[in-house]
Design an enzyme around this catalytic site. Structure first.
Site, PDB file in Angstrom:
ATOM      1  N   CYS A 282       0.855  -1.186   0.000  1.00  0.00           N
ATOM      2  CA  CYS A 282       0.000   0.000   0.000  1.00  0.00           C
ATOM      3  C   CYS A 282       0.890   1.235   0.000  1.00  0.00           C
ATOM      4  CB  CYS A 282      -0.908  -0.021   1.236  1.00  0.00           C
ATOM      5  SG  CYS A 282      -2.000   1.411   1.360  1.00  0.00           S
TER       6      CYS A 282
ATOM      7  N   HIS B 167      -9.133  -3.764  -2.118  1.00  0.00           N
ATOM      8  CA  HIS B 167      -8.164  -3.042  -1.284  1.00  0.00           C
ATOM      9  C   HIS B 167      -8.641  -1.612  -1.033  1.00  0.00           C
ATOM     10  CE1 HIS B 167      -3.962  -2.099   0.076  1.00  0.00           C
ATOM     11  NE2 HIS B 167      -4.352  -0.885  -0.300  1.00  0.00           N
ATOM     12  N   GLU B 168      -9.082  -0.930  -2.094  1.00  0.00           N
ATOM     13  CA  GLU B 168      -9.498   0.461  -1.962  1.00  0.00           C
ATOM     14  C   GLU B 168     -10.825   0.587  -1.207  1.00  0.00           C
ATOM     15  OE1 GLU B 168      -7.079   2.218  -2.390  1.00  0.00           O
ATOM     16  OE2 GLU B 168      -5.940   1.046  -3.844  1.00  0.00           O
TER      17      GLU B 168
ATOM     18  N   HIS C 225     -10.127   0.513   2.342  1.00  0.00           N
ATOM     19  CA  HIS C 225      -9.716   1.839   2.814  1.00  0.00           C
ATOM     20  C   HIS C 225     -10.941   2.669   3.205  1.00  0.00           C
ATOM     21  CE1 HIS C 225      -5.415   2.572   2.629  1.00  0.00           C
ATOM     22  NE2 HIS C 225      -5.336   1.889   1.483  1.00  0.00           N
TER      23      HIS C 225
END
Length: 137
Positions: free
Chosen positions: A86, A127-128, A131
């Site tokens: 990341c 992944h995003e 976040h």
């Protein structure tokens, strides 16, 4: 083009993002521009990575950046384990992902869309979206 600095503050990054709306389109543009400026080291970004606590992500589909506002993963299948890095964190960490996902989101015109993604692009989206949920790998 307005490129923003990448945030490394894990306390900030661990906060859940709030929904995006028309007033946040400038944030979406800045996120896209920041992704383009970091093309050599990033395949995706979330708005909290540029200091904006909004549910907005940007990632590459081929050579073009795609921006999603308020992405929600509605289906997932094909669980597997992987290691990811990341831009906001150092090193790589193990995480669970899914090979195929369906995402409902708004585009830059605030039109709602639903689309299926697979393999690496699906991994980046997961992944995003993590976040946006305040989940760090």
């Amino acid at each position: 083009m307005t490129v923003q600095n990448i945030i490394h503050d894990q306390l900030f990054l661990s906060q859940k993002s709030t929904s995006a709306n028309r007033a946040d389109l400038k944030v979406a543009e800045d996120l896209r521009d920041t992704l383009l400026a970091n093309r050599d080291k990033a395949v995706g970004l979330a708005a909290n990575m540029i200091g904006k606590n909004k549910r907005i992500i940007a990632f590459y589909v081929g050579l073009l950046p795609l921006v999603m506002l308020n992405p929600q993963i509605t289906k997932k299948s094909g669980e597997y384990l992987t290691e990811e890095g990341c831009l906001s964190l150092s090193g790589e960490r193990k995480t669970k992902r899914y090979r195929t996902i369906t995402v409902t989101y708004q585009d830059m015109n605030l039109n709602t869309k639903t689309q299926e993604f697979t393999d690496f692009i699906a991994e980046v989206i997961q992944h995003e979206v993590d976040h946006c949920e305040g989940i760090l790998i």
